[in-house]
Design a protein around this motif. Structure first.
Motif, PDB file in Angstrom:
ATOM      1  N   ILE A   7       1.035 -15.814  -1.083  1.00  0.00           N
ATOM      2  CA  ILE A   7       2.193 -15.247  -0.379  1.00  0.00           C
ATOM      3  C   ILE A   7       2.288 -13.731  -0.528  1.00  0.00           C
ATOM      4  O   ILE A   7       3.211 -13.111   0.016  1.00  0.00           O
ATOM      5  N   GLY A   8       1.341 -13.113  -1.235  1.00  0.00           N
ATOM      6  CA  GLY A   8       1.388 -11.662  -1.384  1.00  0.00           C
ATOM      7  C   GLY A   8       0.288 -11.164  -2.292  1.00  0.00           C
ATOM      8  O   GLY A   8      -0.535 -11.939  -2.794  1.00  0.00           O
ATOM      9  N   ARG A   9       0.273  -9.844  -2.505  1.00  0.00           N
ATOM     10  CA  ARG A   9      -0.695  -9.230  -3.419  1.00  0.00           C
ATOM     11  C   ARG A   9      -0.016  -8.125  -4.223  1.00  0.00           C
ATOM     12  O   ARG A   9       0.915  -7.480  -3.742  1.00  0.00           O
ATOM     13  N   THR A  10      -0.517  -7.930  -5.424  1.00  0.00           N
ATOM     14  CA  THR A  10      -0.070  -6.817  -6.259  1.00  0.00           C
ATOM     15  C   THR A  10      -1.229  -5.833  -6.438  1.00  0.00           C
ATOM     16  O   THR A  10      -2.388  -6.262  -6.529  1.00  0.00           O
ATOM     17  N   PRO A  11      -0.936  -4.546  -6.490  1.00  0.00           N
ATOM     18  CA  PRO A  11      -2.002  -3.570  -6.736  1.00  0.00           C
ATOM     19  C   PRO A  11      -2.393  -3.483  -8.214  1.00  0.00           C
ATOM     20  O   PRO A  11      -3.365  -2.803  -8.553  1.00  0.00           O
ATOM     21  N   LEU A  12      -1.651  -4.148  -9.073  1.00  0.00           N
ATOM     22  CA  LEU A  12      -1.929  -4.073 -10.508  1.00  0.00           C
ATOM     23  C   LEU A  12      -3.092  -4.973 -10.897  1.00  0.00           C
ATOM     24  O   LEU A  12      -3.346  -6.001 -10.275  1.00  0.00           O
ATOM     25  N   SER A  13      -3.780  -4.575 -11.957  1.00  0.00           N
ATOM     26  CA  SER A  13      -4.858  -5.377 -12.515  1.00  0.00           C
ATOM     27  C   SER A  13      -4.439  -5.892 -13.886  1.00  0.00           C
ATOM     28  O   SER A  13      -3.832  -5.160 -14.666  1.00  0.00           O
ATOM     29  N   PHE A  14      -4.769  -7.150 -14.184  1.00  0.00           N
ATOM     30  CA  PHE A  14      -4.379  -7.745 -15.457  1.00  0.00           C
ATOM     31  C   PHE A  14      -5.571  -8.117 -16.323  1.00  0.00           C
ATOM     32  O   PHE A  14      -5.430  -8.857 -17.296  1.00  0.00           O
ATOM     33  N   PHE A  15      -6.735  -7.578 -15.960  1.00  0.00           N
ATOM     34  CA  PHE A  15      -7.904  -7.808 -16.803  1.00  0.00           C
ATOM     35  C   PHE A  15      -8.890  -6.673 -16.599  1.00  0.00           C
ATOM     36  O   PHE A  15      -9.284  -6.372 -15.483  1.00  0.00           O
ATOM     37  N   ASP A  16      -9.285  -6.043 -17.706  1.00  0.00           N
ATOM     38  CA  ASP A  16     -10.258  -4.956 -17.669  1.00  0.00           C
ATOM     39  C   ASP A  16     -11.169  -5.123 -18.881  1.00  0.00           C
ATOM     40  O   ASP A  16     -10.752  -4.933 -20.026  1.00  0.00           O
ATOM     41  N   VAL A  17     -12.405  -5.501 -18.642  1.00  0.00           N
ATOM     42  CA  VAL A  17     -13.335  -5.799 -19.723  1.00  0.00           C
ATOM     43  C   VAL A  17     -13.617  -4.575 -20.584  1.00  0.00           C
ATOM     44  O   VAL A  17     -14.051  -4.684 -21.735  1.00  0.00           O
ATOM     45  N   ARG A  18     -13.311  -3.379 -20.066  1.00  0.00           N
ATOM     46  CA  ARG A  18     -13.569  -2.148 -20.827  1.00  0.00           C
ATOM     47  C   ARG A  18     -12.468  -1.865 -21.844  1.00  0.00           C
ATOM     48  O   ARG A  18     -12.630  -1.012 -22.712  1.00  0.00           O
TER      49      ARG A  18
ATOM     50  N   PHE B 263       9.286  -9.835 -10.445  1.00  0.00           N
ATOM     51  CA  PHE B 263       8.601  -9.340  -9.254  1.00  0.00           C
ATOM     52  C   PHE B 263       9.471  -8.320  -8.528  1.00  0.00           C
ATOM     53  O   PHE B 263      10.689  -8.449  -8.474  1.00  0.00           O
ATOM     54  N   GLU B 264       8.805  -7.311  -7.971  1.00  0.00           N
ATOM     55  CA  GLU B 264       9.498  -6.249  -7.235  1.00  0.00           C
ATOM     56  C   GLU B 264       8.788  -6.058  -5.891  1.00  0.00           C
ATOM     57  O   GLU B 264       7.562  -5.852  -5.847  1.00  0.00           O
ATOM     58  N   ARG B 265       9.533  -6.113  -4.813  1.00  0.00           N
ATOM     59  CA  ARG B 265       8.921  -6.042  -3.489  1.00  0.00           C
ATOM     60  C   ARG B 265       8.526  -4.614  -3.128  1.00  0.00           C
ATOM     61  O   ARG B 265       9.282  -3.666  -3.347  1.00  0.00           O
ATOM     62  N   ILE B 266       7.298  -4.467  -2.594  1.00  0.00           N
ATOM     63  CA  ILE B 266       6.848  -3.182  -2.069  1.00  0.00           C
ATOM     64  C   ILE B 266       6.293  -3.394  -0.657  1.00  0.00           C
ATOM     65  O   ILE B 266       5.926  -4.513  -0.285  1.00  0.00           O
ATOM     66  N   LEU B 267       6.216  -2.329   0.102  1.00  0.00           N
ATOM     67  CA  LEU B 267       5.674  -2.384   1.452  1.00  0.00           C
ATOM     68  C   LEU B 267       4.155  -2.220   1.419  1.00  0.00           C
ATOM     69  O   LEU B 267       3.577  -1.787   0.416  1.00  0.00           O
ATOM     70  N   GLU B 268       3.523  -2.530   2.543  1.00  0.00           N
ATOM     71  CA  GLU B 268       2.068  -2.473   2.608  1.00  0.00           C
ATOM     72  C   GLU B 268       1.544  -1.063   2.327  1.00  0.00           C
ATOM     73  O   GLU B 268       0.532  -0.886   1.629  1.00  0.00           O
ATOM     74  N   LYS B 269       2.231  -0.056   2.828  1.00  0.00           N
ATOM     75  CA  LYS B 269       1.816   1.324   2.586  1.00  0.00           C
ATOM     76  C   LYS B 269       1.860   1.646   1.092  1.00  0.00           C
ATOM     77  O   LYS B 269       0.954   2.295   0.549  1.00  0.00           O
ATOM     78  N   GLU B 270       2.904   1.182   0.417  1.00  0.00           N
ATOM     79  CA  GLU B 270       3.031   1.410  -1.030  1.00  0.00           C
ATOM     80  C   GLU B 270       1.921   0.682  -1.784  1.00  0.00           C
ATOM     81  O   GLU B 270       1.381   1.202  -2.776  1.00  0.00           O
ATOM     82  N   PHE B 271       1.595  -0.516  -1.322  1.00  0.00           N
ATOM     83  CA  PHE B 271       0.523  -1.274  -1.973  1.00  0.00           C
ATOM     84  C   PHE B 271      -0.773  -0.477  -2.000  1.00  0.00           C
ATOM     85  O   PHE B 271      -1.396  -0.320  -3.059  1.00  0.00           O
ATOM     86  N   PHE B 272      -1.190   0.036  -0.855  1.00  0.00           N
ATOM     87  CA  PHE B 272      -2.453   0.746  -0.791  1.00  0.00           C
ATOM     88  C   PHE B 272      -2.389   2.092  -1.489  1.00  0.00           C
ATOM     89  O   PHE B 272      -3.394   2.547  -2.039  1.00  0.00           O
ATOM     90  N   THR B 273      -1.237   2.722  -1.490  1.00  0.00           N
ATOM     91  CA  THR B 273      -1.080   3.976  -2.236  1.00  0.00           C
ATOM     92  C   THR B 273      -1.273   3.726  -3.727  1.00  0.00           C
ATOM     93  O   THR B 273      -1.995   4.466  -4.414  1.00  0.00           O
TER      94      THR B 273
END
Length: 233
Positions: A191-202, A217-227
Motif C-alpha cells: 500500500i506504499g513505500r518508505t524512503p528509509l532503509s532498515f538494514f545496512d550490512v556496513r 507512520f507519517e504520510r508523505i507525497l511522491e515528490k517528498e519520497f524521491f527527494t
C-alpha cells in the motif's frame, strides 16, 4: 536433550534444544504476550551469557544462538539462571521510530479497497492512526513485522506472490503491517513505500530497530519520497 523449565523475568519458560548450538524458550501457561517476549529479550541481552551470539524473538518464543556446541540441558539452564539472577526488566525502554510513507506508490490499492469495502483515503487514515509494535524481524534481514494493525483493514496475502518487491515497500499481510528492508519476492498487499532503509550490512549493528520498538507512520507525497530517497535518507 529433553525440555526443562527456567525462571526468567518472573515467569516460567520451557527450554528445549534447537539443534546443537541453540536453545528455544517458550513461556508457560497462557499465550505469551509480545511485551513479555520483548522484555525477556532485554534481560537476556544484558546478561552477558558466555557464547551467546544472537537472540531472536518470535511471537511466542525466543531463540538463543551460541557460538559453541551446547552441553547437557541442565547445566545450560543453570548457567542461564545464574546470569539472569541480578538482571531486571525495569530498565526496558523501547525506542520510537517515525516512518514516512508515500501511499501513492502502493500497487495493490484496488485489492485492498475491494477486500475492506473502504475507500483509499479512509484506509490510509486508519493505517496512520495505528499503534504499531515491532513484533519480530524476519524473513529477510531487516524485514519488520508490525503488530497493531486495525482489523478493519486487515487483508489476506496475495494468492500469487510477486517475484520482485522494491525495498521500502509497506504491505498488509493478515493482521500485520510489514516493511520490506530489501528488494525481494513477497506476497503482502503493498500500500506504499518508505524512503528509509532498515538494514545496512556496513553498519554495526546493521539495523537500529529492535523487536519491541514502537512505530508511527507519517504520510508523505511522491515528490517528498524521491527527494528523501535521493538524499540518502
Amino acid at each position: 536433550m529433553k525440555s526443562r523449565l527456567l525462571q526468567l523475568n518472573n515467569s516460567s519458560w520451557l527450554v528445549s534444544a534447537l539443534g546443537e548450538q541453540a536453545l528455544l524458550i517458550k513461556p508457560q501457561g497462557d499465550k505469551a504476550s509480545l511485551q513479555l517476549i520483548h522484555k525477556s529479550c532485554s534481560v537476556i541481552g544484558e546478561s552477558s551469557i558466555p557464547g551467546v551470539v544472537d537472540i531472536i524473538p518470535a511471537y511466542e518464543s525466543i531463540a538463543i544462538i551460541y557460538d559453541r556446541v551446547l552441553n547437557d540441558l541442565e547445566s545450560e539452564i543453570e548457567m542461564l539462571s545464574k546470569a539472569f539472577r541480578n538482571i531486571s526488566a525495569e530498565n526496558y525502554s523501547p525506542q520510537k521510530h517515525v516512518i514516512p510513507v508515500c501511499y501513492e506508490l502502493g500497487p495493490d490499492w484496488e485489492e485492498v479497497e475491494n477486500h475492506t469495502g473502504m475507500k483509499r483515503d479512509r484506509i490510509i487514515q486508519i493505517h496512520l492512526a495505528g499503534a504499531n509494535t515491532v513484533a519480530m524481524m524476519g524473513f529477510l534481514p531487516g524485514f519488520l513485522y508490525l503488530s497493531g494493525l486495525n482489523e478493519e483493514i486487515a487483508c489476506p496475502r496475495k494468492q500469487e506472490p510477486r517475484s520482485q518487491i522494491p525495498a521500502g515497500s509497506i504491505g498488509i499481510g493478515g493482521k500485520q503491517t510489514g516493511v520490506y528492508s530489501l528488494e525481494s519476492p513477497g506476497g503482502w498487499q503493498i500500500i506504499g513505500r518508505t524512503p528509509l532503509s532498515f538494514f545496512d550490512v556496513r553498519k554495526d549493528p546493521p539495523t537500529d530497530v529492535r523487536a519491541g520498538d514502537q512505530v508511527v507512520f507519517e504520510r508523505i507525497l511522491e515528490k517528498e519520497f524521491f527527494t528523501l530517497k535521493d538524499g540518502g535518507a
